[in-house]
Design an enzyme around this catalytic site. Structure first.
Site, PDB file in Angstrom:
ATOM      1  N   CYS A 129       0.815  -1.228   0.000  1.00  0.00           N
ATOM      2  CA  CYS A 129       0.000   0.000   0.000  1.00  0.00           C
ATOM      3  C   CYS A 129       0.843   1.270   0.000  1.00  0.00           C
ATOM      4  CB  CYS A 129      -0.964   0.009   1.174  1.00  0.00           C
ATOM      5  SG  CYS A 129      -0.220  -0.398   2.747  1.00  0.00           S
ATOM      6  N   HIS A 258      -2.378   6.576   3.902  1.00  0.00           N
ATOM      7  CA  HIS A 258      -0.940   6.797   3.955  1.00  0.00           C
ATOM      8  C   HIS A 258      -0.593   8.098   3.230  1.00  0.00           C
ATOM      9  CE1 HIS A 258      -0.468   2.942   5.666  1.00  0.00           C
ATOM     10  NE2 HIS A 258       0.102   2.278   4.679  1.00  0.00           N
TER      11      HIS A 258
HETATM   12  C1  2RA Z   1       1.702  -1.126   6.421  1.00  0.00           C
HETATM   13  N1  2RA Z   1       2.262  -1.201   4.091  1.00  0.00           N
HETATM   14  O1  2RA Z   1       1.267   0.018   6.290  1.00  0.00           O
HETATM   15  C2  2RA Z   1       1.896  -1.977   5.229  1.00  0.00           C
HETATM   16  C3  2RA Z   1       0.691  -2.820   4.998  1.00  0.00           C
HETATM   17  N2  2RA Z   1       0.875  -3.736   3.943  1.00  0.00           N
HETATM   18  O2  2RA Z   1       1.988  -1.633   7.492  1.00  0.00           O
END
Ligand code: 2RA
Length: 351
Positions: A129, A258
């Site tokens: 992600c 994110h």
């Molecule tokens: C996280 N990218 O944010 C990872 C999840 N796959 O922990």
């Protein structure tokens, strides 16, 4: 005949978003089979407004399935994805297990859709992600200006760690609420939490009132696995094997979405106006860039939506051919379930 879809890992954080997506996007599917561990078998879950019984993960559950989307831990994918692929369906796997396998394409439909049709193992991987949150925008800029280097700092939401992530953040905030001094003395947050909560957090430090410069597992040289994924996956998706990438991944007390601060160097001069023109034309990118009026993307304004949001675009003063920018993307949607759903729709068009 409409294709049959299996969702494996239907009860998890991403599985829940996946069920919502297939219930609200164009309904191209015939049967949708929900699959999970034996523990969840027999449960009723809603898809397209109807209750569907969850089936246990067995080889037979894939018989008659055209496309299977897996969102399960790496070790479960390692065992079960090849079994599923051998029984017929095209498998789209969200885990880290097959992403760097040269016989498994790693696909972001906006960037490298054709790779989805060259899959010797009948498996397609979908990226981590953190990588995905920036790929639509960076891919669009690369297509015109040729990317040479990326330096990235991530600000990763707690739901990236699964359902336990938000649960821990809420618990910690509740445990600390009401004390208007906490956070002002060394050790006081840890002490307050130790008095009220168990220490079985998915994070290696308190996440409330804090940021943690670590995401993933330890890798040689002091790297966190997320940082190496960002490098290796960006190279593969963009088709630039020698792309220079350096990343620092940080967990922040955000529930979902994110963010990434990206420093991107291109082969030739690129202006803010060039970037605005390209990103405005990119169908899945939303440009949110009017800093004089306080307009830029933040995670709470992005969560629950599909696009990648980009703002704070600046021409780096001391670095030629380089832009600095800020990206936000919902890690459970484009970062996970949505990208898998888009790949499934793409390959379903050839069935
Ligand atoms: C996280 N990218 O944010 C990872 C999840 N796959 O922990």
């Amino acid at each position: 005949r409409k294709p049959t879809l299996a969702l494996v890992g239907a009860t998890g954080a991403v599985g829940t978003v996946m069920r919502e997506l297939v219930s609200t996007r164009d309904d191209i599917w015939g049967e949708i089979r929900l699959v999970a561990s034996a523990r969840s078998a027999g449960k009723l879950l809603q898809v397209r407004g109807e209750d569907v019984v969850v089936q246990a993960l067995t080889p037979e559950v894939f018989d008659g399935v055209d496309i299977a989307i897996f969102d399960v831990p790496d070790e479960v994918s390692a065992e079960w994805v090849p079994i599923a692929a051998s029984r017929g369906p095209i498998v789209i796997d969200k885990s880290g297990t097959f992403r760097m396998d040269p016989d498994v394409p790693l696909v972001v439909p906006e960037v490298n859709p054709r790779d989805a049709f060259n899959r010797p193992r009948n498996i397609i991987s979908t990226p981590n992600c953190t990588t995905l949150s920036m790929m639509a925008g960076i891919g669009a800029l690369h297509a015109e200006f040729t990317l040479k280097e990326l330096v990235v700092a991530s600000y990763q939401a707690v739901s990236g760690a699964g359902v336990a992530g938000p649960a821990r953040l809420y618990d910690e905030i509740e445990a600390l609420a009401g004390d208007r001094t906490v956070g002002s003395t060394v050790g006081d947050v840890r002490k307050a939490l130790a008095n009220k909560l168990s220490d079985d957090s998915p994070f290696p430090a308190p996440i409330a009132f804090n940021v943690i410069p670590w995401a993933g597992s330890y890798k040689e040289g002091g790297w966190a696995s997320e940082e190496l994924k960002l490098r290796n996956e960006s190279r593969k998706i963009l088709g630039i094997p020698d792309l220079k990438v350096s990343a620092t991944c940080v967990r922040v007390p955000v529930v979902t979405t994110h963010s990434l601060a990206v420093h991107a160097r291109f082969e030739r001069e690129i202006t803010v106006a060039d970037a605005h023109r390209i990103l405005e034309a990119a169908p899945t990118v939303v440009l949110v860039d009017d800093p004089q009026n306080g307009v830029w993307p933040t995670p709470i304004d992005v969560v629950g939506t599909d696009p990648t949001y980009i703002g704070r675009i600046r021409q780096a003063v001391d670095f030629p051919n380089t832009l600095d920018l800020f990206v936000c993307g919902d890690n459970l949607r484009k970062g996970a379930a949505l990208n898998a759903a888009e790949i499934a729709e793409l390959v379903a068009s050839e069935l």
